[in-house]
Design a protein around this motif. Structure first.
Motif, PDB file in Angstrom:
ATOM      1  N   MET A   1       0.899  -1.177   0.109  1.00  0.00           N
ATOM      2  CA  MET A   1       0.085  -0.036   0.041  1.00  0.00           C
ATOM      3  C   MET A   1       0.949   1.250  -0.033  1.00  0.00           C
ATOM      4  O   MET A   1       1.869   1.150   0.703  1.00  0.00           O
ATOM      5  N   VAL A   2       0.614   2.064  -0.908  1.00  0.00           N
ATOM      6  CA  VAL A   2       1.376   3.555  -1.128  1.00  0.00           C
ATOM      7  C   VAL A   2       0.592   4.572  -0.432  1.00  0.00           C
ATOM      8  O   VAL A   2      -0.769   4.665  -0.919  1.00  0.00           O
ATOM      9  N   ILE A   3       1.224   5.334   0.078  1.00  0.00           N
ATOM     10  CA  ILE A   3       0.636   6.827   0.746  1.00  0.00           C
ATOM     11  C   ILE A   3       1.313   7.984   0.334  1.00  0.00           C
ATOM     12  O   ILE A   3       2.533   7.973   0.276  1.00  0.00           O
ATOM     13  N   VAL A   4       0.417   8.835  -0.449  1.00  0.00           N
ATOM     14  CA  VAL A   4       0.909   9.945  -0.804  1.00  0.00           C
ATOM     15  C   VAL A   4       0.448  11.284   0.024  1.00  0.00           C
ATOM     16  O   VAL A   4      -0.874  11.393   0.135  1.00  0.00           O
ATOM     17  N   GLU A   5       1.371  12.375   0.296  1.00  0.00           N
ATOM     18  CA  GLU A   5       0.483  13.305   1.025  1.00  0.00           C
ATOM     19  C   GLU A   5       1.529  14.613   0.693  1.00  0.00           C
ATOM     20  O   GLU A   5       2.696  14.480   0.531  1.00  0.00           O
ATOM     21  N   LYS A   6       1.046  15.645   1.224  1.00  0.00           N
ATOM     22  CA  LYS A   6       1.914  16.892   1.173  1.00  0.00           C
ATOM     23  C   LYS A   6       3.191  17.026   2.154  1.00  0.00           C
ATOM     24  O   LYS A   6       2.991  16.468   3.065  1.00  0.00           O
ATOM     25  N   LYS A   7       4.229  17.456   1.645  1.00  0.00           N
ATOM     26  CA  LYS A   7       5.265  17.602   2.398  1.00  0.00           C
ATOM     27  C   LYS A   7       5.112  18.396   3.659  1.00  0.00           C
ATOM     28  O   LYS A   7       5.901  18.263   4.609  1.00  0.00           O
ATOM     29  N   ALA A   8       4.165  19.184   3.770  1.00  0.00           N
ATOM     30  CA  ALA A   8       3.917  20.009   5.084  1.00  0.00           C
ATOM     31  C   ALA A   8       3.439  18.936   6.090  1.00  0.00           C
ATOM     32  O   ALA A   8       3.389  19.295   7.344  1.00  0.00           O
ATOM     33  N   ASN A   9       3.094  17.850   5.912  1.00  0.00           N
ATOM     34  CA  ASN A   9       2.794  16.858   6.984  1.00  0.00           C
ATOM     35  C   ASN A   9       3.935  15.707   7.115  1.00  0.00           C
ATOM     36  O   ASN A   9       4.710  15.503   6.261  1.00  0.00           O
ATOM     37  N   HIS A  10       3.559  15.393   8.384  1.00  0.00           N
ATOM     38  CA  HIS A  10       4.292  13.993   8.383  1.00  0.00           C
ATOM     39  C   HIS A  10       3.337  12.828   9.090  1.00  0.00           C
ATOM     40  O   HIS A  10       2.472  13.368   9.819  1.00  0.00           O
ATOM     41  N   ARG A  11       3.823  11.621   8.930  1.00  0.00           N
ATOM     42  CA  ARG A  11       2.891  10.681   9.124  1.00  0.00           C
ATOM     43  C   ARG A  11       3.222   9.739  10.214  1.00  0.00           C
ATOM     44  O   ARG A  11       4.463   9.341  10.421  1.00  0.00           O
ATOM     45  N   VAL A  12       2.209   9.744  11.301  1.00  0.00           N
ATOM     46  CA  VAL A  12       2.666   8.734  12.461  1.00  0.00           C
ATOM     47  C   VAL A  12       1.980   7.526  12.486  1.00  0.00           C
ATOM     48  O   VAL A  12       0.534   7.710  12.159  1.00  0.00           O
ATOM     49  N   MET A  13       2.401   6.365  12.584  1.00  0.00           N
ATOM     50  CA  MET A  13       1.977   5.078  12.502  1.00  0.00           C
ATOM     51  C   MET A  13       1.835   4.679  14.029  1.00  0.00           C
ATOM     52  O   MET A  13       2.779   4.638  14.839  1.00  0.00           O
ATOM     53  N   LYS A  14       0.577   4.115  14.575  1.00  0.00           N
ATOM     54  CA  LYS A  14       0.436   3.676  15.885  1.00  0.00           C
ATOM     55  C   LYS A  14      -0.617   2.473  15.799  1.00  0.00           C
ATOM     56  O   LYS A  14      -1.529   2.416  15.118  1.00  0.00           O
ATOM     57  N   SER A  15      -0.402   1.686  17.140  1.00  0.00           N
ATOM     58  CA  SER A  15      -1.553   0.585  17.448  1.00  0.00           C
ATOM     59  C   SER A  15      -2.259   1.116  18.452  1.00  0.00           C
ATOM     60  O   SER A  15      -1.928   1.689  19.617  1.00  0.00           O
ATOM     61  N   ILE A  16      -3.646   0.708  18.353  1.00  0.00           N
ATOM     62  CA  ILE A  16      -4.626   1.272  19.154  1.00  0.00           C
ATOM     63  C   ILE A  16      -5.109  -0.060  19.789  1.00  0.00           C
ATOM     64  O   ILE A  16      -5.621  -0.721  19.066  1.00  0.00           O
ATOM     65  N   HIS A  17      -5.094  -0.116  21.180  1.00  0.00           N
ATOM     66  CA  HIS A  17      -5.680  -1.409  21.990  1.00  0.00           C
ATOM     67  C   HIS A  17      -6.593  -1.145  22.747  1.00  0.00           C
ATOM     68  O   HIS A  17      -6.908   0.055  23.092  1.00  0.00           O
ATOM     69  N   SER A  18      -7.464  -1.739  22.757  1.00  0.00           N
ATOM     70  CA  SER A  18      -8.852  -1.645  23.422  1.00  0.00           C
ATOM     71  C   SER A  18      -9.164  -2.943  24.024  1.00  0.00           C
ATOM     72  O   SER A  18      -8.718  -4.038  23.979  1.00  0.00           O
ATOM     73  N   ILE A  19     -10.325  -2.801  25.412  1.00  0.00           N
ATOM     74  CA  ILE A  19     -10.631  -3.984  26.011  1.00  0.00           C
ATOM     75  C   ILE A  19     -12.009  -4.343  25.544  1.00  0.00           C
ATOM     76  O   ILE A  19     -12.466  -5.355  25.967  1.00  0.00           O
ATOM     77  N   ASP A  20     -12.416  -3.834  24.614  1.00  0.00           N
ATOM     78  CA  ASP A  20     -13.686  -4.116  24.046  1.00  0.00           C
ATOM     79  C   ASP A  20     -13.807  -4.713  22.543  1.00  0.00           C
ATOM     80  O   ASP A  20     -13.229  -4.058  21.736  1.00  0.00           O
ATOM     81  N   ASP A  21     -14.236  -5.629  22.508  1.00  0.00           N
ATOM     82  CA  ASP A  21     -14.245  -6.605  21.043  1.00  0.00           C
ATOM     83  C   ASP A  21     -15.629  -6.838  20.824  1.00  0.00           C
ATOM     84  O   ASP A  21     -15.816  -7.584  19.865  1.00  0.00           O
ATOM     85  N   GLU A  22     -16.565  -5.980  21.153  1.00  0.00           N
ATOM     86  CA  GLU A  22     -17.921  -6.136  20.904  1.00  0.00           C
ATOM     87  C   GLU A  22     -18.229  -6.195  19.541  1.00  0.00           C
ATOM     88  O   GLU A  22     -19.208  -7.141  19.056  1.00  0.00           O
TER      89      GLU A  22
END
Length: 312
Positions: free
Chosen positions: A143-164
């Motif tokens: 997968m390729v992501i393109v965006e303006k150089k004015a931005n920087h991209r942050v990747m993170k994992s979100i954990h939850s206790i809810d799997d409803e």
């Protein structure tokens, strides 16, 4: 591959925040791929694959007319592709991308039941009845992501206790675009770490997906690519990065056992969508936590007002 005018008018509002997730584009030097590898050891780890087959170059595919699948009522469309050079493998199958727009806030009707609003769109990657080239084949998508150089991209994992909404899945991955020297979020891409091996999208059909490290691409796109067409002369001022998503679990079923693979992402502008506890879950938690406390209080009251004396 050409976009129909109707589809462009339907979908382009969600890319006005100037981030583009690219699966399909032209140009041999920049074409992205679907990888297939032979996992004889059944590790679901592409780095331990016994053989990696030549990747499917999506730029070489023949794509069906998207207007044939465009639905103005459901705001959906499908890109169905076939590899002409491997026609025998695609005789009854295809690799497709299904897109959905939304007018209101809600959840997708099928698993993983991603949360959406009017500023987001869903994209689903599907490998359906494509003949595998190995007896132990698994797939991986770039997968390729393109965006303006004015931005920087942050990747993170979100954990939850809810799997409803997505049973047994407690993790979501997010890619967010943040302007330099700011905490505001311009756009996001998010997905649950799960894929499905059946078009029924049931819990029993689920398999994990793994996201690999985000890689910066120090190249540009040709003008006849989707990214080139959208960003036009401003493409040189964009950041381009790629990420690989692999599917499967060690000691699990192979693609040939089901001949189907589906993985979905949500793309949007503004802050990422956040899952919250439903009223049902809140009530269950209240009962589960409140009942022991209530029994403890009642027990203390009974002891306090009891006629029994202390035991020596």
């Amino acid at each position: 591959m050409a976009f129909g005018d109707e589809f462009v008018r339907l979908k382009y509002p969600w890319v006005l925040f100037l981030v583009l997730v690219v699966f399909l584009r032209s140009g041999d030097c920049y074409s992205h791929k679907v990888f297939e590898y032979d996992d004889v050891k059944n590790t679901a780890n592409v780095t331990m694959a016994d053989k990696i087959f030549p990747p499917y170059n999506l730029a070489d595919f023949t794509w069906e007319d998207v207007n044939a699948t465009l639905n103005h009522t459901t705001l959906t469309a499908e890109f169905n592709g076939h590899n002409v050079s491997a026609a025998g493998l695609f005789k009854n199958g295809s690799i497709s991308f299904k897109v959905s727009a939304f007018e209101t806030t809600g959840r997708d009707a099928v698993l993983p039941r991603l949360l959406h609003n009017a500023n987001s769109s869903k994209m689903e990657f599907v490998v359906d009845r494509v003949v595998p080239r190995g007896n132990y084949s698994r797939f991986m998508l770039e997968m390729v992501i393109v965006e303006k150089k004015a931005n920087h991209r942050v990747m993170k994992s979100i954990h939850s206790i809810d799997d409803e909404y997505t049973p047994s899945i407690f993790e979501m991955t997010e890619l967010v675009a943040v302007p330099q020297n700011s905490s505001a979020i311009h756009s996001f891409v998010q997905w649950k770490v799960v894929a499905y091996q059946s078009s029924k999208y049931q819990h029993d059909d689920s398999i994990p997906c793994a996201d690999h490290e985000l890689q910066v691409i120090n190249q540009t796109f040709p003008s006849n690519s989707i990214a080139g067409a959208y960003f036009s002369e401003t493409l040189d001022n964009c950041n381009i990065a790629s990420i690989n998503i692999s599917f499967g679990i060690a000691e699990g079923d192979y693609y040939k056992d089901h001949n189907f693979l589906s993985w979905s992402i949500m793309i949007g502008c503004g802050n990422p969508l956040e899952d919250t506890f439903s009223i049902l879950v809140i009530c269950i938690m209240a009962v589960g936590l409140g009942t022991p406390v209530l029994l403890l209080i009642l027990g203390c009251v009974v002891v306090k007002y009891s006629d029994y004396g202390p035991i020596n």
